[in-house]
Write an enzyme that holds these catalytic residues in place. Structure first.
Site, PDB file in Angstrom:
ATOM      1  N   GLY A   1       0.831  -1.192   0.000  1.00  0.00           N
ATOM      2  CA  GLY A   1       0.000   0.000   0.000  1.00  0.00           C
ATOM      3  C   GLY A   1       0.865   1.241   0.000  1.00  0.00           C
ATOM      4  CB  CYS A   2       0.241   4.580   1.417  1.00  0.00           C
ATOM      5  SG  CYS A   2       1.062   6.154   1.642  1.00  0.00           S
ATOM      6  CG  PHE A   3       5.849   4.971  -0.989  1.00  0.00           C
ATOM      7  CD1 PHE A   3       5.385   6.203  -0.569  1.00  0.00           C
ATOM      8  CD2 PHE A   3       6.310   4.869  -2.289  1.00  0.00           C
ATOM      9  CE1 PHE A   3       5.377   7.310  -1.397  1.00  0.00           C
ATOM     10  CE2 PHE A   3       6.316   5.958  -3.142  1.00  0.00           C
ATOM     11  CZ  PHE A   3       5.845   7.198  -2.687  1.00  0.00           C
ATOM     12  CD1 TRP A   4       4.671   8.790   1.761  1.00  0.00           C
ATOM     13  CD2 TRP A   4       2.655   9.503   2.400  1.00  0.00           C
ATOM     14  NE1 TRP A   4       4.336   9.858   0.975  1.00  0.00           N
ATOM     15  CE2 TRP A   4       3.105  10.316   1.333  1.00  0.00           C
ATOM     16  CE3 TRP A   4       1.418   9.767   2.963  1.00  0.00           C
ATOM     17  CZ2 TRP A   4       2.356  11.374   0.834  1.00  0.00           C
ATOM     18  CZ3 TRP A   4       0.675  10.810   2.462  1.00  0.00           C
ATOM     19  CH2 TRP A   4       1.136  11.609   1.406  1.00  0.00           C
ATOM     20  CB  CYS A   5       1.740   3.372   5.962  1.00  0.00           C
ATOM     21  SG  CYS A   5       0.605   4.780   6.009  1.00  0.00           S
TER      22      CYS A   5
END
EC number: 1.8.4.11
Length: 176
Positions: A13-17
């Site tokens: 999913g979102c690479f930030w997380c």
């Protein structure tokens, strides 16, 4: 300190997380947010978000396997994702958010496949574990503003981390 560093690449999913859960583990040298698995060379965030490049958001981890093994990385990885959702992760939908383990060696491939089988056998999830296990492809670091996003933009990061449903899912399925 003569250990050979290795690389692991995970999409969840979102690479930030996906950065923070790995970065503070022992032996982790670097965690880079980026794009992999597509057909466009050096894509931009806007191109990847358009769902036309074939890329997925991922993190590439440089690690010392004598301090933190690939198998331990896999354990951390699984606990950040919904491995039963092949079409994205949480509120983030589409191929660019699909869960995947990109292996860099036959040893990594075998370890990833074994961990996937073990997770399915654990019956932690009622649905099938569908996370893809694929050969590593060229990895392109994301733009600078995406690197260490959780440190540079803590409020926006927490909004995304919690608002996407990721935190609640992890608490419900992995903690306790």
């Amino acid at each position: 300190m003569g250990a050979q560093l290795e690389v692991a690449t995970f999409a969840g999913g979102c690479f930030w997380c996906m950065v923070e859960p790995f970065e503070n583990q022992p032996g982790i040298e670097q965690v880079v947010s980026g794009y992999t698995g597509g057909h466009v060379v050096n894509p931009t965030y806007e191109q990847v978000c358009s769902q036309t490049t074939g890329h997925t958001e991922a993190v590439q981890i440089t690690f010392d396997p004598t301090l933190f093994s690939y198998e331990q990385l896999l354990e951390v990885y699984w606990q950040q994702t919904d491995p039963t959702d092949a079409m994205g992760q949480f509120a983030d939908r589409g191929d660019s958010y699909r869960p995947a383990i990109f292996f860099h060696s036959e040893q990594q491939q075998l370890a990833a496949e074994q961990s996937k089988v073990a997770l399915q056998a654990s019956r932690r999830f009622k649905k099938e574990i569908v996370t893809a296990i694929l050969p590593a492809e060229p990895f392109y670091a994301a733009e600078d503003y995406h690197q260490d996003f959780h440190k540079k933009n803590p409020v926006r990061y927490q909004q995304s981390h919690i608002g996407s449903g990721r935190v609640a899912f992890i608490q419900q399925n992995w903690e306790g």
